[in-house]
Scaffold this motif. Structure first.
Motif, mmCIF file in Angstrom:
data_model
loop_
_atom_site.group_PDB
_atom_site.id
_atom_site.type_symbol
_atom_site.label_atom_id
_atom_site.label_comp_id
_atom_site.label_asym_id
_atom_site.label_seq_id
_atom_site.Cartn_x
_atom_site.Cartn_y
_atom_site.Cartn_z
ATOM 1 N N THR A 106 0.836 -1.202 0.000
ATOM 2 C CA THR A 106 0.000 0.000 0.000
ATOM 3 C C THR A 106 0.868 1.248 0.000
ATOM 4 O OG1 THR A 106 -1.726 -1.202 1.200
ATOM 5 C CG2 THR A 106 -1.874 1.201 1.182
ATOM 6 N N GLU A 107 1.910 1.247 0.797
ATOM 7 C CA GLU A 107 2.820 2.391 0.892
ATOM 8 C C GLU A 107 3.502 2.659 -0.461
ATOM 9 O OE1 GLU A 107 6.713 3.428 3.619
ATOM 10 O OE2 GLU A 107 5.089 2.269 4.533
ATOM 11 N N GLU A 111 2.807 5.837 -3.271
ATOM 12 C CA GLU A 111 3.893 6.661 -3.811
ATOM 13 C C GLU A 111 3.853 6.682 -5.338
ATOM 14 O OE1 GLU A 111 7.224 9.198 -4.029
ATOM 15 O OE2 GLU A 111 5.650 8.871 -2.542
ATOM 16 N N MET A 112 3.528 5.554 -5.966
ATOM 17 C CA MET A 112 3.434 5.522 -7.424
ATOM 18 C C MET A 112 2.260 6.360 -7.919
ATOM 19 S SD MET A 112 5.876 3.888 -8.984
ATOM 20 C CE MET A 112 6.681 5.114 -7.973
ATOM 21 N N LEU A 113 1.144 6.331 -7.193
ATOM 22 C CA LEU A 113 0.014 7.178 -7.571
ATOM 23 C C LEU A 113 0.405 8.649 -7.475
ATOM 24 C CD1 LEU A 113 -2.943 5.335 -5.769
ATOM 25 C CD2 LEU A 113 -2.350 5.243 -8.201
ATOM 26 N N ARG A 114 1.056 9.016 -6.380
ATOM 27 C CA ARG A 114 1.500 10.397 -6.208
ATOM 28 C C ARG A 114 2.402 10.811 -7.370
ATOM 29 N NH1 ARG A 114 5.576 13.211 -5.703
ATOM 30 N NH2 ARG A 114 6.959 11.421 -5.518
ATOM 31 N N SER A 136 -4.449 -8.419 -2.866
ATOM 32 C CA SER A 136 -3.951 -7.365 -3.742
ATOM 33 C C SER A 136 -5.058 -6.358 -4.043
ATOM 34 C CB SER A 136 -3.392 -7.952 -5.040
ATOM 35 O OG SER A 136 -2.667 -6.980 -5.745
ATOM 36 N N GLY A 137 -6.266 -6.838 -4.184
ATOM 37 C CA GLY A 137 -7.402 -5.933 -4.378
ATOM 38 C C GLY A 137 -7.601 -5.023 -3.182
ATOM 39 N N LYS A 138 -7.409 -5.548 -1.987
ATOM 40 C CA LYS A 138 -7.533 -4.726 -0.773
ATOM 41 C C LYS A 138 -6.434 -3.659 -0.727
ATOM 42 C CE LYS A 138 -9.988 -8.009 2.147
ATOM 43 N NZ LYS A 138 -11.279 -7.477 1.843
ATOM 44 N N VAL A 139 -5.227 -4.028 -1.147
ATOM 45 C CA VAL A 139 -4.131 -3.056 -1.229
ATOM 46 C C VAL A 139 -4.538 -1.913 -2.164
ATOM 47 C CG1 VAL A 139 -1.801 -2.685 -2.162
ATOM 48 C CG2 VAL A 139 -2.256 -4.625 -0.645
ATOM 49 N N MET A 140 -5.069 -2.272 -3.320
ATOM 50 C CA MET A 140 -5.470 -1.273 -4.308
ATOM 51 C C MET A 140 -6.565 -0.367 -3.759
ATOM 52 S SD MET A 140 -5.466 -3.623 -7.718
ATOM 53 C CE MET A 140 -4.066 -4.671 -8.086
ATOM 54 N N GLU A 141 -7.533 -0.953 -3.069
ATOM 55 C CA GLU A 141 -8.604 -0.161 -2.466
ATOM 56 C C GLU A 141 -8.049 0.808 -1.426
ATOM 57 O OE1 GLU A 141 -11.496 -2.844 -0.850
ATOM 58 O OE2 GLU A 141 -11.984 -3.676 -2.812
ATOM 59 N N LYS A 142 -7.165 0.329 -0.554
ATOM 60 C CA LYS A 142 -6.569 1.189 0.476
ATOM 61 C C LYS A 142 -5.793 2.344 -0.145
ATOM 62 C CE LYS A 142 -5.880 -2.415 3.923
ATOM 63 N NZ LYS A 142 -4.846 -3.200 4.613
ATOM 64 N N ALA A 143 -5.151 2.086 -1.285
ATOM 65 C CA ALA A 143 -4.363 3.129 -1.955
ATOM 66 C C ALA A 143 -5.250 4.107 -2.724
ATOM 67 C CB ALA A 143 -3.336 2.496 -2.884
ATOM 68 N N GLY A 144 -6.517 3.743 -2.951
ATOM 69 C CA GLY A 144 -7.439 4.669 -3.598
ATOM 70 C C GLY A 144 -7.984 4.244 -4.940
ATOM 71 N N ILE A 165 -9.678 -8.755 -11.850
ATOM 72 C CA ILE A 165 -10.348 -7.489 -11.564
ATOM 73 C C ILE A 165 -9.414 -6.370 -12.010
ATOM 74 C CG2 ILE A 165 -11.263 -5.955 -9.763
ATOM 75 C CD1 ILE A 165 -12.919 -8.436 -9.866
ATOM 76 N N VAL A 166 -9.949 -5.399 -12.745
ATOM 77 C CA VAL A 166 -9.190 -4.203 -13.114
ATOM 78 C C VAL A 166 -9.753 -3.060 -12.279
ATOM 79 C CG1 VAL A 166 -8.597 -2.591 -14.956
ATOM 80 C CG2 VAL A 166 -8.720 -5.043 -15.438
ATOM 81 N N ARG A 167 -8.866 -2.334 -11.606
ATOM 82 C CA ARG A 167 -9.258 -1.198 -10.764
ATOM 83 C C ARG A 167 -8.603 0.062 -11.306
ATOM 84 N NH1 ARG A 167 -11.402 -3.201 -5.930
ATOM 85 N NH2 ARG A 167 -11.098 -5.431 -5.725
ATOM 86 N N HIS A 168 -9.215 1.217 -10.999
ATOM 87 C CA HIS A 168 -8.594 2.475 -11.424
ATOM 88 C C HIS A 168 -9.028 3.640 -10.538
ATOM 89 C CE1 HIS A 168 -12.404 3.248 -13.632
ATOM 90 N NE2 HIS A 168 -12.062 4.525 -13.486
ATOM 91 N N ILE A 169 -8.280 4.728 -10.682
ATOM 92 C CA ILE A 169 -8.607 6.008 -10.070
ATOM 93 C C ILE A 169 -8.177 7.090 -11.053
ATOM 94 C CG2 ILE A 169 -6.411 6.128 -8.813
ATOM 95 C CD1 ILE A 169 -7.946 7.634 -6.565
ATOM 96 N N THR A 170 -8.968 8.158 -11.122
ATOM 97 C CA THR A 170 -8.606 9.275 -11.992
ATOM 98 C C THR A 170 -7.798 10.304 -11.201
ATOM 99 O OG1 THR A 170 -10.570 10.583 -11.496
ATOM 100 C CG2 THR A 170 -10.745 8.980 -13.326
ATOM 101 N N ALA A 171 -7.149 11.180 -11.931
ATOM 102 C CA ALA A 171 -6.362 12.237 -11.291
ATOM 103 C C ALA A 171 -7.250 13.124 -10.420
ATOM 104 C CB ALA A 171 -5.648 13.074 -12.352
ATOM 105 N N ASP A 172 -8.433 13.484 -10.914
ATOM 106 C CA ASP A 172 -9.337 14.335 -10.129
ATOM 107 C C ASP A 172 -9.780 13.639 -8.848
ATOM 108 O OD1 ASP A 172 -9.144 16.383 -11.978
ATOM 109 O OD2 ASP A 172 -11.010 15.847 -13.015
#
Length: 183
Positions: A106-107, A111-114, A136-144, A165-172
């Protein structure tokens, strides 16, 4: 290029890391939980190191080796990879089972998202995991990575597909979470 978090150092992999990379990547649990080649051989590590270097030079992002700040132990890998869509990267990671459950994934992912949103200027970051790896899905959820879509993923051997499962987050969305967490 080097990133430091509270407990980790992320830096491009180097030739001196090959032994540790191969030893950790060959763990049967990593093979079970990822789409990485198995057995993972020295030539796979060399190819990853070369690809990481090429990606950093041409795209300003790529693969990174993860080390613990305490003892500089090799813990795994993470990286941003360009997709066919402009402004979109995928992030992938794997960590040694010896460090699972400590929040390192998660940490590193945060950092990669940032980096992807603040420095590279990406508009969306996505990640995927096989169904057999809900941790791994839980890690992704915790990271946003808040959006999740079931999708078949290419099998490790290139023969067929496996449920994922494919997960994503947008910049906004990411910026909104950063603003919300600022006192």
């Amino acid at each position: 290029m080097k990133f430091e978090t509270d407990r980790l150092i992320l830096k491009p992999p180097a030739a001196e890391d090959i032994g540790a990379i191969v030893a950790v990547a060959n763990d049967p649990w990593i093979a079970e939980m990822t789409l990485m080649p198995h057995p993972y051989l020295q030539r796979d590590a060399l190819a990853w190191i070369a690809k990481a270097k090429e990606d950093w030079e041409s795209h300003g992002h790529g693969g990174l080796a993860i080390f613990t700040r305490t003892g500089m132990a090799f813990a795994g890998a993470i990286g941003l990879k360009a997709t066919e869509a402009p402004g979109v990267c995928s992030v992938g990671y794997w960590l040694s089972p010896a460090v699972w459950g400590r929040g390192f994934a998660t940490e590193a992912l945060r950092e990669m998202l940032r980096y992807g949103f603040e420095v590279v200027g990406l508009q969306k970051i996505e990640a995927c995991h096989v169904i057999e790896n809900p941790a791994s899905g839980k890690v992704m959820e915790k990271a946003g990575l808040i959006h999740a879509t079931p999708e078949d993923l290419p099998a490790r051997d290139g023969q067929g597909m496996v449920p994922g499962i494919v997960r994503h987050i947008t910049a906004d969305e990411w910026r909104a979470t950063q603003f919300a967490s600022t006192p």
